[in-house]
Design an enzyme around this catalytic site. Sequence first.
Site, PDB file in Angstrom:
ATOM      1  N   PHE A 261       0.900  -1.090   0.218  1.00  0.00           N
ATOM      2  CA  PHE A 261      -0.262   0.565  -0.038  1.00  0.00           C
ATOM      3  C   PHE A 261       0.573   1.537   0.327  1.00  0.00           C
ATOM      4  O   PHE A 261       0.569   1.824  -0.772  1.00  0.00           O
ATOM      5  CB  PHE A 261      -1.022   0.066   1.191  1.00  0.00           C
ATOM      6  CG  PHE A 261      -2.488  -0.842   1.148  1.00  0.00           C
ATOM      7  CD1 PHE A 261      -2.170  -2.101   0.229  1.00  0.00           C
ATOM      8  CD2 PHE A 261      -3.654  -0.444   1.099  1.00  0.00           C
ATOM      9  CE1 PHE A 261      -3.167  -3.177   0.670  1.00  0.00           C
ATOM     10  CE2 PHE A 261      -3.976  -1.166   1.062  1.00  0.00           C
ATOM     11  CZ  PHE A 261      -4.352  -2.833   0.938  1.00  0.00           C
ATOM     12  N   CYS A 311      12.603  -3.226   1.560  1.00  0.00           N
ATOM     13  CA  CYS A 311      11.205  -3.787   1.494  1.00  0.00           C
ATOM     14  C   CYS A 311      10.421  -3.802   0.121  1.00  0.00           C
ATOM     15  O   CYS A 311       9.666  -4.986  -0.102  1.00  0.00           O
ATOM     16  CB  CYS A 311      10.661  -3.486   2.830  1.00  0.00           C
ATOM     17  SG  CYS A 311      11.385  -4.229   4.081  1.00  0.00           S
TER      18      CYS A 311
END
Length: 519
Positions: A261, A311
């Site tokens: 997101f 990440c």
Amino acid sequence: MIKLEPCLAVTSDNHCSDEDLNPQLKTILTDPGSIDLTEMVKICCIGAGYVGGPTMAVIALKCPDIEVAVVDISVPRITAWNSDQLPIYEPGLDDVVKQCRGKNLFFSTDVEKHVCEADIVFVSVNTPTKTRGLGAGKAADLTYWESAARMIADVSKSDKIVVEKSTVPVKTAEAIEKILTHNSKGINFQILSNPEFLAEGTAIEDLFKPDRVLIGGRETPGGQKAIQALKDVYAHWVPEENIITTNLWSAELSKLAANAFLAQRISSVNAMSALCEATGANVSQVAYAVGKDTRIGPKFLNASVGFGGSCFQKDILNLVYICECNGLPEVAEYWKQVIKINDYQKSRFVNRVVASMFNTVSNKKIAILGFAFKKDTGDTRETPAIDVCKGLLGDKACVSIYDPQVTEDQIQRDLTLNKFDWDHPLHLQPMSPTAVKQVAVVWDAYEATKGAHAVCILTEWDEFKSLDYKRIFDNMQKPAFIFDGRNVVDSEKLREIGFIVYSIGKPLDAWLKDMPAIA
């Protein structure tokens, strides 16, 4: 209730002895049936990297009654953690480590000893993207996780709670549980998922005041007691309402979803930045107007040269692979676009640089200000600067790089490593990467820009806002270009000095309009 057997120290032949047990644990062990899991005595974290080191340091600071050991097979890394020059840069980390180190915080290469002694074992090892075999380029490589699990099972002489701290695919806990169970020799293990939600540059602040702490575990009596045990550790300083408990799979997926997101928001505003340049709109004004909507909010709406870090891309690729494996190709394709836009933004930036400078940068000195993927960290993993530099070097530019926290060795390594190699332990990476001859790494912004044809700002370090740009302009080749990949400088003031300025998503200079970039 987990029962701890009375042997938690490791001797040279990996057998436990009672001699090194602390008094509190000896008391507990006299009546193992009455053990309260809320009274954890020792914590061990396998992996002394960006997550394990800071997280354990803060736990040690906030829980002085708990002994915390951070272990790693890398001797140089552990040596650095025990020195005045820590292996990672993070604001506030030095102070936390110095307050606890040698008291209830220890860094060691004696992995088996500390794992055997621990009541809770955090596993914070690399989970790189696979480079070959099934799922290559997307799936997470769990080699290091599996090795850690087998070692835990091999050396353990008492029941333990094993905590996933690394970002892992959904259902990893189930696989680890099987490894531990089939090698347990009668010892009980409870598996928890406790993903980290740290932002580099503010990691210590995030640990002190987290938005939430997420703990996932089995929906069994043993699983719930393990959840409560870890919850009690965090409750030393985190308000109870900020500690969320879920089942294992929800916790594992929540981490991937959160990063997806966040990356999606960056790619969304970066996609708008391209449209803003084409139409004359200002992406900062658009983002501000959009962010004032309380349903959207202002965070992660800063247009830039692209996202980086360890990440975002890795987790989205992992998410894509999981979707494909579960027969959800449309969902997988949706998330692929987030990475596709990020790659587009980096190549668009390089194309803009080359096109603006008479369609060639061959043998021209290009100054790169900032190499870390964001300010207030020395982390260069997946930094956009790598792809930008490689793109310029591919056009035979001479690149001069300055970053206040990144070493020359790290920069040279990043520019020579193959894709995804960065996420493997250092001793498994190429030992002596071949230096890129067209790259110079300097320790001063003015030296980097001296004699340069252009300046590319790729990290939003605060010092870049206050540089003497008149001095920089006077010492550059003319015409002098600034390509602001982070929108940190005042473009109008720079134009008054004489620069030709490109700011991502901002109205273009007449010069840039006359030389449109080919995306």
